[in-house]
Design a protein around this motif. Structure first.
Motif, PDB file in Angstrom:
ATOM      1  N   THR A  10      -4.085   0.288  -3.149  1.00 42.79           N
ATOM      2  CA  THR A  10      -4.453   0.409  -1.742  1.00 42.79           C
ATOM      3  C   THR A  10      -3.592   1.494  -1.117  1.00 42.79           C
ATOM      4  O   THR A  10      -2.415   1.670  -1.450  1.00 42.79           O
ATOM      5  CB  THR A  10      -4.266  -0.919  -0.999  1.00 42.79           C
ATOM      6  OG1 THR A  10      -2.910  -1.373  -1.164  1.00 42.79           O
ATOM      7  CG2 THR A  10      -5.211  -1.980  -1.553  1.00 42.79           C
ATOM      8  N   TRP A  11      -4.200   2.253  -0.201  1.00 42.36           N
ATOM      9  CA  TRP A  11      -3.528   3.368   0.442  1.00 42.36           C
ATOM     10  C   TRP A  11      -3.787   3.354   1.939  1.00 42.36           C
ATOM     11  O   TRP A  11      -4.867   2.954   2.388  1.00 42.36           O
ATOM     12  CB  TRP A  11      -4.042   4.704  -0.114  1.00 42.36           C
ATOM     13  CG  TRP A  11      -3.511   5.079  -1.464  1.00 42.36           C
ATOM     14  CD1 TRP A  11      -3.837   4.499  -2.669  1.00 42.36           C
ATOM     15  CD2 TRP A  11      -2.580   6.125  -1.757  1.00 42.36           C
ATOM     16  NE1 TRP A  11      -3.169   5.123  -3.683  1.00 42.36           N
ATOM     17  CE2 TRP A  11      -2.392   6.125  -3.164  1.00 42.36           C
ATOM     18  CE3 TRP A  11      -1.910   7.061  -0.977  1.00 42.36           C
ATOM     19  CZ2 TRP A  11      -1.538   7.031  -3.792  1.00 42.36           C
ATOM     20  CZ3 TRP A  11      -1.060   7.966  -1.601  1.00 42.36           C
ATOM     21  CH2 TRP A  11      -0.875   7.937  -2.994  1.00 42.36           C
ATOM     22  N   ARG A  41       1.803  -0.914   6.715  1.00 47.62           N
ATOM     23  CA  ARG A  41       2.013  -0.988   5.256  1.00 47.62           C
ATOM     24  C   ARG A  41       2.554  -2.350   4.853  1.00 47.62           C
ATOM     25  O   ARG A  41       2.085  -2.975   3.891  1.00 47.62           O
ATOM     26  CB  ARG A  41       2.964   0.133   4.824  1.00 47.62           C
ATOM     27  CG  ARG A  41       3.232   0.200   3.345  1.00 47.62           C
ATOM     28  CD  ARG A  41       4.042   1.438   2.988  1.00 47.62           C
ATOM     29  NE  ARG A  41       4.301   1.470   1.565  1.00 47.62           N
ATOM     30  CZ  ARG A  41       5.437   1.132   1.007  1.00 47.62           C
ATOM     31  NH1 ARG A  41       6.470   0.739   1.760  1.00 47.62           N
ATOM     32  NH2 ARG A  41       5.589   1.173  -0.304  1.00 47.62           N
ATOM     33  N   PRO A  68       0.831  -1.209   0.000  1.00 48.23           N
ATOM     34  CA  PRO A  68       0.000   0.000   0.000  1.00 48.23           C
ATOM     35  C   PRO A  68       0.861   1.254   0.000  1.00 48.23           C
ATOM     36  O   PRO A  68       1.962   1.278   0.554  1.00 48.23           O
ATOM     37  CB  PRO A  68      -0.788  -0.114   1.312  1.00 48.23           C
ATOM     38  CG  PRO A  68      -0.731  -1.553   1.690  1.00 48.23           C
ATOM     39  CD  PRO A  68       0.577  -2.065   1.177  1.00 48.23           C
TER      40      PRO A  68
END
Length: 279
Positions: free
Chosen positions: A215-216, A274, A9
């Motif tokens: 994705t973040w 992450r 991400p």
């Protein structure tokens, strides 16, 4: 927009300098921040060193405590930042293919001619296109003028480059606190302006999620609060308050989330999330 190249991400950390939580959350002044909180996770915390921007941002961005990085004020003389790289620099050291971005109007954060900078310039990575830094001067021109420019440049970078890790900083709120106090119309307006900047960044993030299936992780924090009359540097709860709001776009946060973290743990936890979500 540039299509994604990494499976992990992307991480966007937004800094809102001098934000008093009780003047923002649930007040209708910051609807974007409220929505981010509703979709995400809030960690309340306290500043561990002086309630001043230099030491606080150094702690948040490097993960080093005051006694380690040696910064106790905004002059930052005798700092030990060479021994404590920022989280963007650490990510690049761990993976040379990582792309990073930083934009700020406070010279201490990003200006190599300033007293820091806390975030390293990394000229070789800039030359190779893996790092980009925007450094403007809100101290000279005022943050009400500079913050919109920071937001505009950050939107372009997020939209067209989609860096793996980014830090974007706004300071109009702190400026208004100093000049007018936290109960003023000016402080309220600064919160709303900064919340709007945040909303425009999230619009770009959401567009990339839709277009590329990315994705973040989006996180927001502050370095300190203010006393009611305006100002900080003391030991009151209003000055020591800080927080980390974290939400995920295009995915979900892990099921197990901490309820307490120290500011020195913020970026370590975020980069760990992450990695976890990139599985």
């Amino acid at each position: 927009m540039t299509a994604p190249t990494a499976s992990l991400p992307r991480l966007l950390l937004v800094g809102l300098d001098g934000l008093r939580m009780d003047r923002a959350f649930g007040t209708a002044l910051a609807p974007t921040l409220d929505r981010l909180l509703a979709d995400g996770h809030l960690i309340r915390s306290e500043v561990e060193g002086p309630t001043i921007s230099g030491p606080s941002w150094a702690t948040i961005l490097t993960g080093a405590r005051t006694e380690e990085h040696g910064i106790t004020d905004n002059f930052m003389r005798g700092h030990r930042l060479a021994d404590h790289p920022d989280f963007l620099t650490r990510a690049a050291a761990n993976d040379p293919t990582v792309t990073t971005y930083a934009a700020a109007g406070w010279p201490n954060l990003t200006d190599p001619a300033g007293p820091g900078p806390i975030i390293r310039l990394r000229q070789d990575d800039i030359t190779d296109g893996r790092h980009h830094v925007v450094s403007l001067n809100g101290e000279l021109y005022g943050y009400r003028a500079i913050d919109p420019e920071i937001a505009a440049r950050a939107r372009l970078a997020l939209r067209h480059a989609g860096p793996d890790l980014s830090f974007v900083y706004f300071c109009e709120i702190d400026d208004a606190g100093h000049y007018f106090g936290v109960d003023s119309d000016e402080y309220a307006a600064a919160i709303t302006h900064s919340d709007h900047h945040l909303s425009t960044l999230l619009d770009v993030v959401d567009a990339r999620v839709r277009e590329f299936g990315e994705t973040w992780i989006v996180a927001v924090t502050t370095d300190h609060g203010h006393i009611d009359a305006g100002g900080h540097g003391g030991d009151s709860p209003e000055e020591r308050q800080t927080f980390l709001v974290t939400a995920a776009r295009g995915t979900d946060l892990p099921a197990s989330l901490p309820t307490r973290l120290q500011p020195a743990e913020f970026v370590t936890w975020l980069t760990g999330v992450r990695r976890e979500l990139g599985g």
